[in-house]
Design a protein around this motif. Structure first.
Motif, PDB file in Angstrom:
ATOM      1  N   ASP A  45     101.064  23.173 -38.452  1.00  0.00           N
ATOM      2  CA  ASP A  45      99.853  22.789 -37.819  1.00  0.00           C
ATOM      3  C   ASP A  45     100.531  22.810 -36.205  1.00  0.00           C
ATOM      4  OD1 ASP A  45      98.281  22.236 -39.566  1.00  0.00           O
ATOM      5  OD2 ASP A  45      98.590  19.938 -39.702  1.00  0.00           O
ATOM      6  N   GLU A  46     101.825  22.787 -35.815  1.00  0.00           N
ATOM      7  CA  GLU A  46     102.302  23.065 -34.762  1.00  0.00           C
ATOM      8  C   GLU A  46     102.776  24.234 -34.395  1.00  0.00           C
ATOM      9  OE1 GLU A  46     103.426  20.161 -36.437  1.00  0.00           O
ATOM     10  OE2 GLU A  46     101.631  19.060 -35.822  1.00  0.00           O
ATOM     11  N   ASP A  92     101.091  30.583 -39.866  1.00  0.00           N
ATOM     12  CA  ASP A  92     101.124  29.140 -39.268  1.00  0.00           C
ATOM     13  C   ASP A  92     102.090  28.704 -40.244  1.00  0.00           C
ATOM     14  OD1 ASP A  92      98.915  29.807 -37.521  1.00  0.00           O
ATOM     15  OD2 ASP A  92      97.662  29.155 -38.846  1.00  0.00           O
ATOM     16  N   LYS A 117     104.517  30.452 -31.272  1.00  0.00           N
ATOM     17  CA  LYS A 117     103.610  29.516 -30.563  1.00  0.00           C
ATOM     18  C   LYS A 117     103.648  28.086 -31.051  1.00  0.00           C
ATOM     19  CE  LYS A 117     100.002  33.181 -30.378  1.00  0.00           C
ATOM     20  NZ  LYS A 117      98.846  33.734 -30.958  1.00  0.00           N
ATOM     21  N   THR A 154     103.540  28.537 -35.032  1.00  0.00           N
ATOM     22  CA  THR A 154     103.149  29.839 -35.511  1.00  0.00           C
ATOM     23  C   THR A 154     103.942  31.123 -35.005  1.00  0.00           C
ATOM     24  OG1 THR A 154     100.705  29.097 -35.249  1.00  0.00           O
ATOM     25  CG2 THR A 154     101.088  31.516 -35.429  1.00  0.00           C
ATOM     26  N   ASN A 158      94.678  28.317 -26.014  1.00  0.00           N
ATOM     27  CA  ASN A 158      93.975  27.339 -26.592  1.00  0.00           C
ATOM     28  C   ASN A 158      93.290  27.928 -28.048  1.00  0.00           C
ATOM     29  OD1 ASN A 158      92.197  25.161 -27.068  1.00  0.00           O
ATOM     30  ND2 ASN A 158      90.654  26.251 -26.127  1.00  0.00           N
ATOM     31  N   ARG A 159      93.374  27.182 -29.311  1.00  0.00           N
ATOM     32  CA  ARG A 159      92.871  27.733 -30.329  1.00  0.00           C
ATOM     33  C   ARG A 159      91.770  26.757 -30.852  1.00  0.00           C
ATOM     34  NH1 ARG A 159      96.958  28.639 -35.763  1.00  0.00           N
ATOM     35  NH2 ARG A 159      97.350  30.428 -34.394  1.00  0.00           N
ATOM     36  N   GLU A 191      91.590  32.390 -30.249  1.00  0.00           N
ATOM     37  CA  GLU A 191      92.583  31.984 -29.444  1.00  0.00           C
ATOM     38  C   GLU A 191      92.097  32.499 -28.020  1.00  0.00           C
ATOM     39  OE1 GLU A 191      96.491  31.151 -31.843  1.00  0.00           O
ATOM     40  OE2 GLU A 191      96.348  33.156 -30.685  1.00  0.00           O
ATOM     41  N   ARG A 226     102.177  24.547 -30.678  1.00  0.00           N
ATOM     42  CA  ARG A 226     100.922  23.605 -30.088  1.00  0.00           C
ATOM     43  C   ARG A 226     101.391  22.316 -30.029  1.00  0.00           C
ATOM     44  NH1 ARG A 226      99.399  27.434 -33.882  1.00  0.00           N
ATOM     45  NH2 ARG A 226      99.373  26.171 -35.442  1.00  0.00           N
TER      46      ARG A 226
END
Length: 129
Positions: free
Chosen positions: A89-90, A86, A126, A92, A5-6, A16, A128
């Protein structure tokens, strides 16, 4: 493999918290181990206009899922640092190094703590949702 969770506390600082599952292999031996971990990381964005480039620093705890071995601790505290970007936005990508900050052996094996270095390097992707 894990869930993270960020959240952002400012334009240049994010946090995170996560839970993970992992496997490790002992170098030069055919031994593997499994464990779960909890961690918290700070992400420092150098310049928010640089497309999400950041440095990370974090602390965590891990617990072995393998059978208890006398003289070997089941839980360890860890420290890590890394860099990441990053991509969107989704998505990383991060690379990091970590090591234990507690001694892995106790009792009659505690003399081994002076002769061992446990550290790791990893790459994380990652996504998101």
């Amino acid at each position: 493999l894990g869930v993270v969770n960020r959240w952002y506390s400012s334009e240049s600082l994010a946090w995170e918290a996560g839970i993970s599952y992992g496997e490790s292999k002992v170098k030069d031996y055919d031994e593997t181990g499994t464990g779960i971990g909890l961690g918290i990381n700070a992400l420092f964005y150098v310049d928010p206009t640089m497309g999400g480039f950041h440095f990370t620093i974090g602390l965590g705890v891990s617990s072995s899922l393998d059978e208890k071995i006398e003289g070997v601790k089941q839980e360890l505290a860890t420290f890590g640092v890394g860099i990441g970007i990053d991509v969107s936005d989704e998505f990383t990508i991060e690379a990091g190094w970590s090591t234990h900050i507690t001694e892995p052996y106790e009792g009659y094996l505690s003399d081994l703590n002076d002769d061992i270095n446990t550290s790791g390097f990893g790459i994380a992707v990652k996504v998101r949702l």
